[in-house]
Scaffold this motif. Structure first.
Motif, PDB file in Angstrom:
ATOM      1  N   TYR A   1       0.829  -1.216   0.000  1.00  0.00           N
ATOM      2  CA  TYR A   1       0.000   0.000   0.000  1.00  0.00           C
ATOM      3  C   TYR A   1       0.859   1.260   0.000  1.00  0.00           C
ATOM      4  O   TYR A   1       0.500   2.270  -0.633  1.00  0.00           O
TER       5      TYR A   1
ATOM      6  N   SER B   1       0.776   4.081  -2.866  1.00  0.00           N
ATOM      7  CA  SER B   1       0.688   5.536  -2.609  1.00  0.00           C
ATOM      8  C   SER B   1       1.806   6.274  -3.353  1.00  0.00           C
ATOM      9  O   SER B   1       1.578   7.353  -3.896  1.00  0.00           O
TER      10      SER B   1
ATOM     11  N   TYR C   1       0.867   6.837  -6.991  1.00  0.00           N
ATOM     12  CA  TYR C   1      -0.028   7.980  -7.212  1.00  0.00           C
ATOM     13  C   TYR C   1       0.697   9.305  -7.023  1.00  0.00           C
ATOM     14  O   TYR C   1       0.433  10.271  -7.748  1.00  0.00           O
TER      15      TYR C   1
ATOM     16  N   ASN D   1      -5.120  12.786  -4.237  1.00  0.00           N
ATOM     17  CA  ASN D   1      -6.259  12.170  -3.548  1.00  0.00           C
ATOM     18  C   ASN D   1      -6.044  10.671  -3.367  1.00  0.00           C
ATOM     19  O   ASN D   1      -6.221  10.125  -2.272  1.00  0.00           O
ATOM     20  N   ASN D   2      -5.657  10.000  -4.449  1.00  0.00           N
ATOM     21  CA  ASN D   2      -5.398   8.555  -4.349  1.00  0.00           C
ATOM     22  C   ASN D   2      -4.146   8.268  -3.527  1.00  0.00           C
ATOM     23  O   ASN D   2      -4.052   7.216  -2.886  1.00  0.00           O
TER      24      ASN D   2
ATOM     25  N   LYS E   1      -3.296   9.879  -0.799  1.00  0.00           N
ATOM     26  CA  LYS E   1      -3.754   9.914   0.601  1.00  0.00           C
ATOM     27  C   LYS E   1      -4.565   8.663   0.950  1.00  0.00           C
ATOM     28  O   LYS E   1      -4.429   8.097   2.039  1.00  0.00           O
ATOM     29  N   GLN E   2      -5.410   8.239   0.021  1.00  0.00           N
ATOM     30  CA  GLN E   2      -6.255   7.068   0.278  1.00  0.00           C
ATOM     31  C   GLN E   2      -5.396   5.805   0.457  1.00  0.00           C
ATOM     32  O   GLN E   2      -5.622   5.004   1.368  1.00  0.00           O
TER      33      GLN E   2
ATOM     34  N   ASP F   1      -3.692   5.873   3.772  1.00  0.00           N
ATOM     35  CA  ASP F   1      -4.597   5.460   4.856  1.00  0.00           C
ATOM     36  C   ASP F   1      -4.730   3.936   4.927  1.00  0.00           C
ATOM     37  O   ASP F   1      -4.857   3.363   6.015  1.00  0.00           O
ATOM     38  N   ASN F   2      -4.715   3.273   3.768  1.00  0.00           N
ATOM     39  CA  ASN F   2      -4.855   1.809   3.740  1.00  0.00           C
ATOM     40  C   ASN F   2      -3.697   1.097   4.428  1.00  0.00           C
ATOM     41  O   ASN F   2      -3.857  -0.038   4.893  1.00  0.00           O
TER      42      ASN F   2
ATOM     43  N   ASN G   1      -4.775   0.160   7.773  1.00  0.00           N
ATOM     44  CA  ASN G   1      -5.957  -0.706   7.891  1.00  0.00           C
ATOM     45  C   ASN G   1      -5.664  -2.180   7.637  1.00  0.00           C
ATOM     46  O   ASN G   1      -6.478  -3.036   7.968  1.00  0.00           O
TER      47      ASN G   1
END
Length: 479
Positions: free
Chosen positions: A304, A308, A311, A318-319, A321-322, A325-326, A329
């Motif tokens: 992940y 990141s 991107y 935006n992607n 940051k997403q 965050d993953n 998780n």
């Protein structure tokens, strides 16, 4: 199973074919040969030993805790059966030792350290005894070599424990034993079956414990065209270590992976890494396949983080940051790459684009391009944070080191140590290790020892255990 007093160890064609299929990760094919052998020769106990390889490789590659818990009980059942065999056979102690050693490897994967230590000790004693009784049984050298090399690289704060239980060894001893086995097996067709497994273990030990690019290249020459997925794994890592990123990509793209093979998704992750080292945007599809299909936990956070980065390199914040965050998780933090990724998430820092490109290009061996990216940073002191400043000098040192410009490398490594010694980043410790290796190559042993010790003395930083192990191996080489 009822085994009578005539139970024996017969390494016949069925056993050899089963073992070869299993080492090639074709577990279903291997099981068929084992089933045939059990029916034809119920007194032959080797199928129970060979079966253990399936459990070992399933747990090592799949990393699924449910498999680990489900297969655990097989260990003692197999040992009970094997102990009923012919005690005069060299396979009697050897097969028991291997089962202990393989399960120790499985337990280390799931942090059962105490039981793993017991099993390693048990395997060491069985193999040592077998070597005394059957000195001509050359298979002993594979696992004794592994154990002697690993014992020789144990960090100082644990070595006292080994001496109290009589476990001794050195890196050079262990590596020589494994090389000796490979050389013997190449000449003696009776033992040719063990070459792939031994090369697999030997290549990773050599990469991690010995500073020997020539030796690594010789292994790579021997295994780079193999059809064995385990050796494809070893070969691509060797190629990467030798900065032959294009070859690493080629090895993985040419690999033969069918439905008959146990899924080896980690190779997808590695292919993504090697492509990202070229700044190839198609790397993302390999990381996405890895996080979608792999059901274990290791390298998920790292994948992940790399998604990141993809991107960020594309300018898609935006992607970026997403994906960042993953990291938090999914996965766990047992391996260094995942620890780095979790740290990357927690600091919520955005990498400097020039430093990131320089790092990736350097990892791929594209040194001139890496330096070009770094030179776009006109004044490192004005970088946004301290980490970036330390990293700048570290990256510069690494590039000049690989370009054989050792005076510039030493200058930048020393700046990195001075700036980063008391931080929790790995840059300073790694710089000390690299300085030690430069001095070792130049036969400046006093300075080499100083910097190996400097590396060991730095604490509470990323990659601490692996860097300390490499520095300890360096000190052992200089004794």
């Amino acid at each position: 199973m009822a085994v009578n007093a005539q139970a024996n160890f017969d390494w016949n064609q069925n056993c050899q074919k089963a073992y070869t299929e299993i080492i090639n990760l074709k577990f279903g094919h291997g099981k068929e040969f084992l089933k045939t052998e059990k029916q034809k020769n119920p007194r032959n106990l080797l199928p129970y030993f060979i079966e253990n390889y399936i459990d070992f490789l399933t747990i090592q590659i799949g990393e699924e805790e449910r498999d680990f818990n489900r297969l655990k009980e097989n260990k003692n059942n197999r040992l009970d059966i094997i102990k009923k065999g012919d005690e005069s056979s060299p396979w009697f102690l050897y097969s028991q030792a291997e089962i202990h050693l393989q399960w120790a490897g499985n337990r280390l994967k799931f942090e059962e350290y105490l039981t793993a230590a017991y099993e390693i000790n048990k395997a060491y004693r069985l193999l040592t005894k077998n070597q005394e009784i059957h000195p001509d049984f050359i298979l002993n050298m594979k696992s004794l070599g592994i154990l002697h090399a690993l014992i020789g690289s144990i960090p100082n704060n644990y070595s006292w424990a080994l001496s109290t239980i009589g476990m001794e060894g050195s890196v050079s001893q262990g590596m020589a034993e494994m090389q000796s086995l490979i050389d013997s097996a190449k000449k003696n067709t009776e033992y040719a079956f063990i070459i792939d497994e031994t090369y697999f273990m030997y290549s990773f030990l050599k990469m991690n414990l010995q500073n020997d690019p020539t030796g690594l290249q010789l292994i790579l020459n021997d295994i780079k065209r193999s059809n064995n997925l385990l050796l494809n794994f070893a070969a691509c890592q060797l190629a990467s270590k030798l900065k032959k990123n294009d070859l690493a990509i080629s090895i993985l793209e040419k690999r033969i992976q069918t439905n008959a093979h146990y899924p080896f998704y980690y190779l997808e992750y590695l292919l993504g890494v090697f492509k990202q080292n070229k700044l190839n945007p198609s790397a993302i599809k390999h990381f996405e396949k890895y996080v979608s299909f792999f059901e274990g936990q290791s390298y998920i956070k790292s994948a992940y983080m790399r998604i990141s980065w993809h991107y960020l390199l594309q300018g898609d914040f935006n992607n970026f940051k997403q994906a960042q965050d993953n990291i938090n998780n999914y996965g766990n933090i047992l391996v260094d790459s995942d620890k780095e990724a979790q740290n990357f998430f927690e600091k919520r820092s955005q990498p400097n684009l020039h430093l990131l490109k320089s790092r990736l290009l350097f990892d791929g061996g594209y040194h001139s391009k890496a330096l070009k990216s770094l030179k776009k940073i006109k004044n490192p002191v004005q970088l946004s944070n301290v980490k970036h400043i330390i990293e700048y000098f570290y990256r510069k040192g690494r590039i000049y080191d690989e370009m054989q410009k050792s005076s510039l490398a030493k200058e930048n490594y020393q700046k990195t140590i001075d700036l980063g010694r008391n931080t929790n980043y790995f840059f300073a410790a790694k710089s000390a290790l690299q300085l030690a290796i430069i001095h070792e190559k130049n036969a400046s042993n006093t300075k080499a020892i100083f910097y190996f010790k400097e590396c060991i003395a730095m604490e509470d930083h990323e990659y601490e255990q692996s860097l300390e192990q490499k520095a300890k191996a360096g000190l052992n080489r200089l004794k």
